[in-house]
Structures are given as C-alpha cells and as structure tokens.
Design a protein around this motif. Structure first.
Motif, PDB file in Angstrom:
ATOM      1  N   ARG A 126      27.779  -9.093 -18.356  1.00 50.63           N
ATOM      2  CA  ARG A 126      28.148 -10.460 -17.390  1.00 50.63           C
ATOM      3  C   ARG A 126      26.920 -10.712 -17.079  1.00 50.63           C
ATOM      4  O   ARG A 126      27.297 -12.732 -16.472  1.00 50.63           O
ATOM      5  N   GLN A 127      25.550 -10.833 -17.574  1.00 51.04           N
ATOM      6  CA  GLN A 127      24.829 -11.476 -17.037  1.00 51.04           C
ATOM      7  C   GLN A 127      24.326 -11.800 -15.140  1.00 51.04           C
ATOM      8  O   GLN A 127      24.040 -13.152 -15.439  1.00 51.04           O
ATOM      9  N   PRO A 128      24.238 -11.153 -14.654  1.00 50.26           N
ATOM     10  CA  PRO A 128      23.879 -11.566 -13.120  1.00 50.26           C
ATOM     11  C   PRO A 128      22.458 -11.755 -12.966  1.00 50.26           C
ATOM     12  O   PRO A 128      21.090 -11.409 -13.978  1.00 50.26           O
ATOM     13  N   LEU A 129      22.795 -12.863 -11.832  1.00 52.80           N
ATOM     14  CA  LEU A 129      20.979 -12.872 -11.833  1.00 52.80           C
ATOM     15  C   LEU A 129      20.095 -12.054 -11.322  1.00 52.80           C
ATOM     16  O   LEU A 129      20.745 -11.041 -10.335  1.00 52.80           O
ATOM     17  N   ASP A 130      18.838 -11.451 -12.277  1.00 53.55           N
ATOM     18  CA  ASP A 130      17.854 -10.539 -12.207  1.00 53.55           C
ATOM     19  C   ASP A 130      17.060 -10.623 -12.187  1.00 53.55           C
ATOM     20  O   ASP A 130      15.477 -11.180 -12.196  1.00 53.55           O
ATOM     21  N   LEU A 131      16.741 -10.494 -10.523  1.00 51.67           N
ATOM     22  CA  LEU A 131      15.807 -10.484  -9.788  1.00 51.67           C
ATOM     23  C   LEU A 131      15.213 -10.110  -8.865  1.00 51.67           C
ATOM     24  O   LEU A 131      15.077  -9.186  -7.962  1.00 51.67           O
ATOM     25  N   ASP A 132      14.073  -9.193  -9.956  1.00 50.14           N
ATOM     26  CA  ASP A 132      13.104  -7.901  -9.822  1.00 50.14           C
ATOM     27  C   ASP A 132      12.281  -8.034  -8.937  1.00 50.14           C
ATOM     28  O   ASP A 132      10.732  -7.940  -9.702  1.00 50.14           O
ATOM     29  N   LEU A 133      12.257  -8.210  -7.906  1.00 50.27           N
ATOM     30  CA  LEU A 133      10.487  -9.118  -7.200  1.00 50.27           C
ATOM     31  C   LEU A 133      10.320  -7.200  -6.445  1.00 50.27           C
ATOM     32  O   LEU A 133      10.970  -6.477  -5.804  1.00 50.27           O
ATOM     33  N   PRO A 134       8.850  -7.673  -6.507  1.00 50.98           N
ATOM     34  CA  PRO A 134       8.640  -5.821  -5.661  1.00 50.98           C
ATOM     35  C   PRO A 134       8.691  -6.137  -4.307  1.00 50.98           C
ATOM     36  O   PRO A 134       8.672  -7.208  -3.313  1.00 50.98           O
ATOM     37  N   GLU A 135       8.735  -4.710  -4.003  1.00 45.91           N
ATOM     38  CA  GLU A 135       8.740  -4.313  -2.236  1.00 45.91           C
ATOM     39  C   GLU A 135       7.855  -4.003  -1.846  1.00 45.91           C
ATOM     40  O   GLU A 135       7.149  -2.993  -2.702  1.00 45.91           O
ATOM     41  N   MET A 136       7.703  -4.379  -0.371  1.00 50.80           N
ATOM     42  CA  MET A 136       5.632  -3.549  -0.136  1.00 50.80           C
ATOM     43  C   MET A 136       6.069  -2.945   0.649  1.00 50.80           C
ATOM     44  O   MET A 136       6.692  -2.279   1.511  1.00 50.80           O
ATOM     45  N   LYS A 137       4.805  -1.626   0.394  1.00 46.80           N
ATOM     46  CA  LYS A 137       5.203  -0.096   0.959  1.00 46.80           C
ATOM     47  C   LYS A 137       3.718  -0.486   2.563  1.00 46.80           C
ATOM     48  O   LYS A 137       2.702  -0.671   2.148  1.00 46.80           O
ATOM     49  N   ILE A 138       4.012  -0.126   3.768  1.00 44.08           N
ATOM     50  CA  ILE A 138       3.399  -0.333   4.432  1.00 44.08           C
ATOM     51  C   ILE A 138       2.586   0.835   4.741  1.00 44.08           C
ATOM     52  O   ILE A 138       3.499   2.021   5.393  1.00 44.08           O
ATOM     53  N   THR A 139       1.550   1.240   5.292  1.00 41.30           N
ATOM     54  CA  THR A 139       0.671   2.840   5.707  1.00 41.30           C
ATOM     55  C   THR A 139       0.432   2.411   6.885  1.00 41.30           C
ATOM     56  O   THR A 139      -1.042   1.432   6.742  1.00 41.30           O
ATOM     57  N   LEU A 140       0.220   3.284   7.914  1.00 44.57           N
ATOM     58  CA  LEU A 140      -0.356   2.997   8.579  1.00 44.57           C
ATOM     59  C   LEU A 140      -1.343   3.965   9.318  1.00 44.57           C
ATOM     60  O   LEU A 140      -1.196   5.186   8.581  1.00 44.57           O
ATOM     61  N   GLY A 141      -2.294   3.476   9.599  1.00 42.40           N
ATOM     62  CA  GLY A 141      -3.465   4.857  10.148  1.00 42.40           C
ATOM     63  C   GLY A 141      -3.212   5.981  11.584  1.00 42.40           C
ATOM     64  O   GLY A 141      -2.479   5.391  12.261  1.00 42.40           O
ATOM     65  N   GLU A 142      -3.905   6.108  12.126  1.00 40.34           N
ATOM     66  CA  GLU A 142      -4.180   7.126  12.885  1.00 40.34           C
ATOM     67  C   GLU A 142      -3.863   6.494  14.341  1.00 40.34           C
ATOM     68  O   GLU A 142      -2.983   7.085  15.168  1.00 40.34           O
ATOM     69  N   ASP A 143      -4.344   4.844  14.488  1.00 43.90           N
ATOM     70  CA  ASP A 143      -4.120   4.521  15.884  1.00 43.90           C
ATOM     71  C   ASP A 143      -3.304   3.235  15.259  1.00 43.90           C
ATOM     72  O   ASP A 143      -3.500   2.532  16.184  1.00 43.90           O
ATOM     73  N   LYS A 183      -2.498   1.027  13.981  1.00 42.79           N
ATOM     74  CA  LYS A 183      -2.569  -0.206  13.252  1.00 42.79           C
ATOM     75  C   LYS A 183      -2.037  -0.353  11.522  1.00 42.79           C
ATOM     76  O   LYS A 183      -2.288   0.941  10.806  1.00 42.79           O
ATOM     77  N   ILE A 184      -1.902  -1.298  10.867  1.00 43.23           N
ATOM     78  CA  ILE A 184      -2.086  -1.348   9.205  1.00 43.23           C
ATOM     79  C   ILE A 184      -3.472  -0.956   8.207  1.00 43.23           C
ATOM     80  O   ILE A 184      -4.544  -1.530   8.967  1.00 43.23           O
ATOM     81  N   ALA A 185      -2.782   0.060   7.719  1.00 38.08           N
ATOM     82  CA  ALA A 185      -3.996   0.837   7.318  1.00 38.08           C
ATOM     83  C   ALA A 185      -4.534   0.729   5.233  1.00 38.08           C
ATOM     84  O   ALA A 185      -5.207  -0.087   4.986  1.00 38.08           O
ATOM     85  N   ASP A 186      -2.800   0.258   4.968  1.00 35.13           N
ATOM     86  CA  ASP A 186      -2.736  -0.204   4.209  1.00 35.13           C
ATOM     87  C   ASP A 186      -1.356  -1.144   3.355  1.00 35.13           C
ATOM     88  O   ASP A 186      -0.585  -0.937   3.764  1.00 35.13           O
ATOM     89  N   ILE A 187      -1.062  -2.001   2.423  1.00 40.49           N
ATOM     90  CA  ILE A 187      -0.367  -2.494   1.865  1.00 40.49           C
ATOM     91  C   ILE A 187      -0.134  -2.385   0.236  1.00 40.49           C
ATOM     92  O   ILE A 187      -0.908  -3.209  -0.214  1.00 40.49           O
TER      93      ILE A 187
END
Length: 284
Positions: free
Chosen positions: A185-202, A204-208
């Motif tokens: 079929r050849q559909p459009l193959d956009l294999d884009l990265p998904e980001m994971k956000i990790t929050l700290g104990e406070d 606030k964002i600790a890591d992406i």
C-alpha cells in the motif's frame, strides 16, 4: 455527581447473547505507566487448508456503550469532556474511574464485555473476511511493550515465558503478514520519536527523553489499523454516516520549496499532479 452515581451503580455484565471468547488467550499490551486497558488482541494460524500461511486475528475493545447509554448523565458529561487527558503523572478521565479503571478496563483474569472483530488474513496480510460481534473475554495477561519485545527477541520473563509460543509468537506472525500488505500500500511512514517526561518529587520536570520505538508498538498499531479499516468498510456497507480523518495533498508551494531544499542534498524529485505517499517514503 449524577454521572458518578450512574457509574457507581453499574454492574458487571453476564454472558447473555454475547459470543463467549473466554477460552481464547487474548492479552492487553500497554505502556508500563498505563492505568486502564481498553483493547486486547489475539492471533493464531488459520486452520483452513485453503488459506495456507494465513492468520486468524481478533481485536477487542471494552464495550463502553453497554454502560454509557445515549443521553445518560455519563454520556452528557463525556460529551463535555470530549476525551481523557493524559498528563505525565495523572489522567483526567472522560468517564468516572468506576468505569475507566474497573468495568471498562480489560483486567487479567476478569470477565469483561467487549466489541470484537474477528478477521481472516491471507499469507500476504490481505484481509479475506471479517465479522463484528459483542462478546465476553477474559484477558490472559497484561503485558507491557518492553516485555513483549524481549520475549519475542528470546529473553522471556516469568510472565511471558508460558505464553511465548501459544500467544506472543502468533501475534508477531500475523503482524509480519500485515506488514507485507502495508509495503504494497505504501502509506506515508512518519516514524517520529515520542518524548517521555519524568517528573521529580517536587512536581517539576526532571527529565525528557525519547521513548524507545519497538516492533511491539508496531504490532499493536497494525492490528488497530486493520480493525479500523474493517469498521469503516462495515459502516459503508450498512450505509451508515461516518467520519474519516484524511491527510490532504501537500500545498504546491511547499512542494516546490521541498524540491529546492532536496536539490541542495543532490536529491531530485519529479512532482506530478498529485504526489503519492511512496514518493515521500523514498525521500525519507
């Protein structure tokens, strides 16, 4: 409060006229941080000698419509919310937790009502037939993507080892067939990265960081796409109104800009009247 009360009053469903699929080991596959499990899958080689190398596939989703009836308090509240909202550390659900995390969650070893589609695929992944039915399932396991992939790659754990040959490998076998059909079929193959956000104990964002993209994710995606196409065809056959999400043809000016940019990389493209997705796949 009215919607909450309706959800709290909801009771588990009996088999009734539903098809009994509890003997089949459907499993749910989700991320490690998923809180509700609303779809389950199963695959097995087709035993029809006329369909050598073919597959039988079932995709089942929780039968929410059994509990959320038209214009009920639950329905009205769900319409206001529109969808569930997922934050890094919590979910604001469209439906009360008595439904979203309980009666409409396909938890392992519990009877759950579903809307299911049974499909037969040939060896090249082409769907030969499909049938929708209300059914009852009993999920055999809740597996996370990483464990599913590790089992297929030869490193099963205590949970996946007993179901590796009977459940997991057939899923990958049916997926391989679906991928052959996708290649055609050849559909459009956009294999884009998904980001994971990790929050700290406070809070606030600790890591992406990027989520790992595994074949296990693609297995589920292809099963769901096939189920959606089957649903669309069924609605069309019944002459029911339905909404499609479509990707429009790219703007001509943007295409000319793309061609100019690609020429700087020594890539040349021919732009026809209506460029097809395989052109962009080749570029990527």
């Amino acid at each position: 409060p009215e919607a909450e009360a309706e959800a709290e009053a909801a009771k588990p469903v009996g088999l009734g006229n539903r098809e009994d699929l509890r003997h089949l080991p459907l499993i749910t596959v989700d991320g490690a941080d998923a809180r509700d499990f609303d779809d389950a899958i199963w695959a097995a080689p087709d035993d029809d000698p006329k369909n050598k190398g073919g597959w039988q596939v079932i995709v089942a989703i929780a039968d929410v419509a059994h509990y959320v009836t038209h214009n009920s308090a639950l329905d009205r509240e769900a319409r206001k919310r529109g969808n569930s909202v997922y934050f890094p550390d919590r979910v604001v659900p469209m439906l009360p937790e008595a439904l979203s995390n309980n009666l409409c969650s396909l938890r392992p070893d519990e009877d759950r009502p579903v809307m299911a589609v049974t499909m037969r695929l040939d060896a090249k992944g082409r769907r030969l037939e499909h049938k929708f039915h209300r059914a009852m399932i009993r999920s055999a396991a809740r597996v996370i993507y990483e464990d599913l992939q590790a089992a297929h790659d030869g490193e099963p754990n205590e949970q996946t080892a007993p179901i590796l040959d009977s459940v997991i490998e057939p899923l990958y076998g049916a997926w391989s067939a679906l991928m052959r059909a996708r290649e055609g079929r050849q559909p459009l193959d956009l294999d884009l990265p998904e980001m994971k956000i990790t929050l700290g104990e406070d809070g606030k964002i600790a890591d992406i960081h990027p989520r790992r993209r595994l074949d296990a994710h693609r297995v589920i995606e292809e099963f769901m796409i096939e189920a959606n196409v089957a649903a669309a065809e069924t609605l069309e056959e019944q002459k029911m109104p339905c909404v499609y999400r479509v990707h429009d043809v790219p703007d001509r000016e943007k295409l000319l800009g793309l061609r100019e940019f690609l020429s700087s990389l020594n890539l040349s493209i021919t732009l026809g009247e209506r460029p097809r997705p395989e052109l962009f796949n080749r570029i990527l």
